[in-house]
Design a protein around this motif. Structure first.
Motif, PDB file in Angstrom:
ATOM      1  N   CYS A  96       0.805  -1.220   0.000  1.00 26.66           N
ATOM      2  CA  CYS A  96       0.000   0.000   0.000  1.00 26.66           C
ATOM      3  C   CYS A  96       0.846   1.281   0.000  1.00 26.66           C
ATOM      4  O   CYS A  96       0.378   2.339   0.389  1.00 26.66           O
ATOM      5  CB  CYS A  96      -0.943  -0.024   1.191  1.00 26.66           C
ATOM      6  SG  CYS A  96      -0.094  -0.386   2.736  1.00 26.66           S
ATOM      7  N   HIS A  97       2.110   1.190  -0.423  1.00 23.77           N
ATOM      8  CA  HIS A  97       2.982   2.368  -0.506  1.00 23.77           C
ATOM      9  C   HIS A  97       4.089   2.070  -1.518  1.00 23.77           C
ATOM     10  O   HIS A  97       4.315   0.909  -1.859  1.00 23.77           O
ATOM     11  CB  HIS A  97       3.614   2.669   0.861  1.00 23.77           C
ATOM     12  CG  HIS A  97       4.386   1.489   1.395  1.00 23.77           C
ATOM     13  ND1 HIS A  97       3.831   0.555   2.246  1.00 23.77           N
ATOM     14  CD2 HIS A  97       5.654   1.075   1.155  1.00 23.77           C
ATOM     15  CE1 HIS A  97       4.732  -0.379   2.511  1.00 23.77           C
ATOM     16  NE2 HIS A  97       5.848  -0.092   1.854  1.00 23.77           N
ATOM     17  N   ASN A 125      -3.045   6.701  -0.121  1.00 20.12           N
ATOM     18  CA  ASN A 125      -2.977   6.162   1.250  1.00 20.12           C
ATOM     19  C   ASN A 125      -2.364   7.251   2.114  1.00 20.12           C
ATOM     20  O   ASN A 125      -1.290   7.765   1.780  1.00 20.12           O
ATOM     21  CB  ASN A 125      -2.082   4.911   1.213  1.00 20.12           C
ATOM     22  CG  ASN A 125      -1.811   4.291   2.584  1.00 20.12           C
ATOM     23  OD1 ASN A 125      -2.272   4.797   3.604  1.00 20.12           O
ATOM     24  ND2 ASN A 125      -1.065   3.221   2.584  1.00 20.12           N
ATOM     25  N   CYS A 128       1.145   4.794   5.587  1.00 16.29           N
ATOM     26  CA  CYS A 128       2.555   4.406   5.506  1.00 16.29           C
ATOM     27  C   CYS A 128       3.404   5.095   4.429  1.00 16.29           C
ATOM     28  O   CYS A 128       4.625   5.131   4.589  1.00 16.29           O
ATOM     29  CB  CYS A 128       2.722   2.899   5.457  1.00 16.29           C
ATOM     30  SG  CYS A 128       1.608   2.079   4.358  1.00 16.29           S
TER      31      CYS A 128
HETATM   32 ZN    ZN Z   1       1.904   0.690   3.011  1.00 18.56          ZN
END
Ligand code: ZN
Ligand code: MG
Length: 232
Positions: A96-97, A125, A128
């Motif tokens: 997710c990053h 997001n 993170c």
């Molecule tokens: Zn992430």
């Protein structure tokens, strides 16, 4: 107790390894005299639409390319390439990053030597991506008025590390009953060092100050890189 400590040390090691790669990326960008921006937001805040409007405004002024980070699809890269700008899509799968190694791998097949500005559009997001240095010189966070005024307070780490916070979709403030002033106050509270600009990438309202800010950032970065490279 022990499993918790183990988890913490694994996380520390991951971030340390990322930092090493980020430093190498940053050194390469400096050598090229290239300004690199890490563009972050929640999903749907309008990063790609902002990039489209920005690319159009910078046409003939700056040489720009884009690295896109998404879980799946190359839809965003296609939108950028449709404007005649080079784009590279990183699909992260379940991650997710973006991290520094994904960028360094992309650079193996993505030329940057003829550019003034490289924008890295991170995965949507607010959590993170702020922990992973990619080697960028600028962090820009986009927050749309439609998301409500409390986002900066709920995700202060992301906002606190930003050089610039862009409040997008100001044209939706009135129809959606959103309180633009409250959102701006909350951003100022958690990002005391960030420049704050409000705009609508869709209507073009508020775009000129953002374009000027960007142009100034690229110009001053290029001259500081020249000095750095001479002293090396
Ligand atoms: Zn992430
Ligand atoms: Mg996007």
């Amino acid at each position: 107790m022990e499993p918790v400590i183990e988890r913490i040390s694994v996380k520390t090691n991951v971030l340390n390894a990322n930092q090493q790669t980020a430093l190498a990326n940053r050194e390469l960008f400096h050598k090229e005299g290239l300004l690199v921006m890490n563009l972050m937001s929640a999903p749907g805040a309008g990063k790609t639409t902002l990039l489209e409007a920005t690319i159009c405004a910078l046409q003939g002024k700056l040489r720009v390319a884009v690295i896109e980070g998404d879980l799946q699809t190359d839809l965003d890269a296609q939108r950028i390439e449709a404007l005649g700008v080079r784009a590279f899509q990183i699909t992260t799968g379940t991650v997710c990053h973006l991290d520094a190694r994904m960028i360094s791998r992309a650079l193996e097949s993505f030329p940057i030597s003829d550019l003034d500005l490289l924008v890295i559009e991170n995965v949507g997001n607010l959590i993170c991506p702020s922990s992973f240095d990619l080697g960028e010189s600028l962090r820009v966070v986009v927050c749309s008025v439609a998301e409500g005024p409390e986002k900066p307070k709920k995700y202060p780490v992301m906002f606190n590390k930003a050089d610039l916070v862009l409040i997008n979709k100001v044209d939706l403030a009135e129809p959606s009953g959103a309180d633009l002033q409250e959102l701006m106050n909350n951003v100022a509270e958690v990002s005391p060092n960030a420049t704050i600009l409000a705009l609508s990438a869709r209507t073009g309202e508020g775009m000129p100050p953002w374009i000027n800010w960007l142009q100034y950032a690229v110009d001053s970065h290029a001259s500081s890189s020249r000095m750095l490279n001479v002293s090396l």
